[in-house]
Scaffold this motif. Sequence first.
Motif, mmCIF file in Angstrom:
data_model
loop_
_atom_site.group_PDB
_atom_site.id
_atom_site.type_symbol
_atom_site.label_atom_id
_atom_site.label_comp_id
_atom_site.label_asym_id
_atom_site.label_seq_id
_atom_site.Cartn_x
_atom_site.Cartn_y
_atom_site.Cartn_z
ATOM 1 N N ARG A 163 1.288 -28.364 -11.629
ATOM 2 C CA ARG A 163 2.626 -28.024 -12.103
ATOM 3 C C ARG A 163 3.082 -29.061 -13.123
ATOM 4 N NH1 ARG A 163 7.966 -29.160 -10.180
ATOM 5 N NH2 ARG A 163 9.431 -27.446 -10.562
ATOM 6 N N LYS A 217 9.233 -28.776 -22.531
ATOM 7 C CA LYS A 217 9.777 -27.726 -23.402
ATOM 8 C C LYS A 217 8.799 -26.568 -23.587
ATOM 9 C CE LYS A 217 8.444 -30.286 -27.599
ATOM 10 N NZ LYS A 217 8.952 -30.902 -28.853
ATOM 11 N N LYS A 270 6.393 -29.923 -16.160
ATOM 12 C CA LYS A 270 7.687 -29.590 -16.752
ATOM 13 C C LYS A 270 7.706 -30.054 -18.197
ATOM 14 C CE LYS A 270 10.443 -29.870 -12.482
ATOM 15 N NZ LYS A 270 11.602 -30.529 -11.827
ATOM 16 N N ARG A 303 6.427 -25.613 -21.380
ATOM 17 C CA ARG A 303 6.385 -24.880 -20.123
ATOM 18 C C ARG A 303 7.631 -24.013 -19.979
ATOM 19 N NH1 ARG A 303 3.127 -22.368 -16.980
ATOM 20 N NH2 ARG A 303 4.548 -20.807 -17.816
ATOM 21 N N THR A 304 8.785 -24.539 -20.345
ATOM 22 C CA THR A 304 10.022 -23.764 -20.286
ATOM 23 C C THR A 304 9.951 -22.559 -21.213
ATOM 24 O OG1 THR A 304 11.301 -25.748 -19.733
ATOM 25 C CG2 THR A 304 12.514 -23.853 -20.586
ATOM 26 N N ALA A 305 9.426 -22.777 -22.423
ATOM 27 C CA ALA A 305 9.283 -21.657 -23.360
ATOM 28 C C ALA A 305 8.379 -20.578 -22.794
ATOM 29 C CB ALA A 305 8.735 -22.170 -24.694
ATOM 30 N N LYS A 306 7.301 -20.984 -22.118
ATOM 31 C CA LYS A 306 6.397 -20.002 -21.527
ATOM 32 C C LYS A 306 7.088 -19.216 -20.410
ATOM 33 C CE LYS A 306 2.118 -21.186 -20.594
ATOM 34 N NZ LYS A 306 1.365 -20.083 -21.249
ATOM 35 N N TRP A 307 7.946 -19.879 -19.609
ATOM 36 C CA TRP A 307 8.669 -19.155 -18.564
ATOM 37 C C TRP A 307 9.584 -18.099 -19.177
ATOM 38 C CZ3 TRP A 307 5.937 -19.539 -14.717
ATOM 39 C CH2 TRP A 307 5.607 -20.719 -14.048
ATOM 40 N N TRP A 308 10.313 -18.469 -20.223
ATOM 41 C CA TRP A 308 11.234 -17.532 -20.854
ATOM 42 C C TRP A 308 10.483 -16.367 -21.492
ATOM 43 C CZ3 TRP A 308 16.177 -16.968 -20.018
ATOM 44 C CH2 TRP A 308 16.930 -18.056 -19.584
ATOM 45 N N ASP A 361 3.195 -31.301 -22.850
ATOM 46 C CA ASP A 361 4.240 -31.639 -21.872
ATOM 47 C C ASP A 361 3.766 -32.713 -20.907
ATOM 48 O OD1 ASP A 361 6.107 -29.861 -22.884
ATOM 49 O OD2 ASP A 361 5.482 -28.219 -21.577
#
Length: 479
Positions: free
Chosen positions: A22, A26, A24, A28-33, A289
């Motif tokens: 896992r 930017k 965290k 990884r966040t972009a991939k979640w969105w 990341d």
Amino acid sequence: MSSPEASPPSLYAAREPIFPRRVKGKFRTAKWWIMAFTLGIYYLTPWIRWDRGPNLPDQAVLVDLANRRFFFFMIEIWPHEFYFVAGLLIMAGLGLFLFTSAAGRVWCGYACPQTVWTDLFILVERWVEGDRNARIRLHRQKWNGEKLRKYGLKWTVWFLIALATGGAWIFYFTDAPTLLRDLLAFEAHPVAWITMLILTLTTFAFGGFAREQICIYACPWPRIQAAMMDEDTITIAYRDWRGEPRGKQSVAGNGDCIDCMACVNVCPMGIDIRNGQQLACITCGLCIDACDDTMDRIGKPRGLIDYIALTDETRERQGGAPIPVWKHVLRPRTILYTALWTGVGVALVVALFLRSAIDVNVTPVRNPTYVVLSDGTIRNTYDIRLRNMQGEPRWFDFSVAADAPLNVAIEGVEGARIEVPANETAHVRLYLTAAPGSTAAEAPRSEVQIWIEGEAVPGAGSPAGDRVARNTVFNGKGG
């Protein structure tokens, strides 16, 4: 006695399971969105309603194979208009070329269905089994109650996701609420069950077990992408001139890389980006990341692993500043791809707005080319296929434009007017006749235009209706 020859070494390497850690950041966040956005579109689109009137389906996006039509909100595509689909496929290809030329395999890393569903399956795996170290321990331990319970729960959730995936796909080909009721009542057509089963099993296998193997061995794009990239393409790379030699920061002369393996442990492809650009890299940015997080903790500048171009590497090794990103993106190749992509898109939009709601095909009957009636009149026969592309029944009037006067008649009806039901095709036999001794009757061939005018439909098209013409010839005696 000679000893038997040693068997040659095997060139096959067994797959090593990959357990990404896992992370965290930017990217990884972009991939979640992006995952939420793309999955939302895929699962929810068949349930969007769009009112087209009483004679047409109310599903916003529908591939109606039974009636050979494709509906996309206010747009209706017929089989003879397949050039619209071909144009969209060309735009998709040019868009893939554009993004790859500008930023490498960003499609693979963020929006490819294999990546999206693999990410979702890994997320479920992490929820059930824990993070990387816990999953490795569970994988290595012998089968027992704990392993059976966790694997069983994980596989069950995977199967439900795969089942929803296969179910969502077939909803695009028929009315979604009706098909759902038929599925729940076990009354759906066998084709629906078979299609859903195939898609369920392939999603379950590809996202849960094959994962990176599909990207490396089954997908052709890693082999093609090299032709789309050049020295100005932005892709993920390791700044070895800054990071080497690796090791503890307390040792004089070591670089910024502490060899923590964080970049390797988070990689869904299981590669080490520090070994250089590799075919398996999907440029997802998770290693960036992970490395940035390590640099923050040891007090070093971010960017040891980053999106950079080959020209940036050359400049930075010599102590120069990297080239601005916009200069990498805006260069002749990407501008050409953008211009082509835009041109195809504009052409499709223009064709969409200029198309007629009447589709006509005129075929002169060649055997015989003409007949002479008892009073000396010359008659030519034409087979006409007329498709009404409106959602209402329409009347169509036939007329002819020619240098010499010709009469128009339709077989089986009075006058030159017929009604065609909504969204159907009529086959019409049309007769053009020339009076004895007239110019058209005596000439070998006369150029004519057959005009078809559709009665206006309230709320559809112009108030005057649609009017189309087809060029053909009238054959005379030639004497």
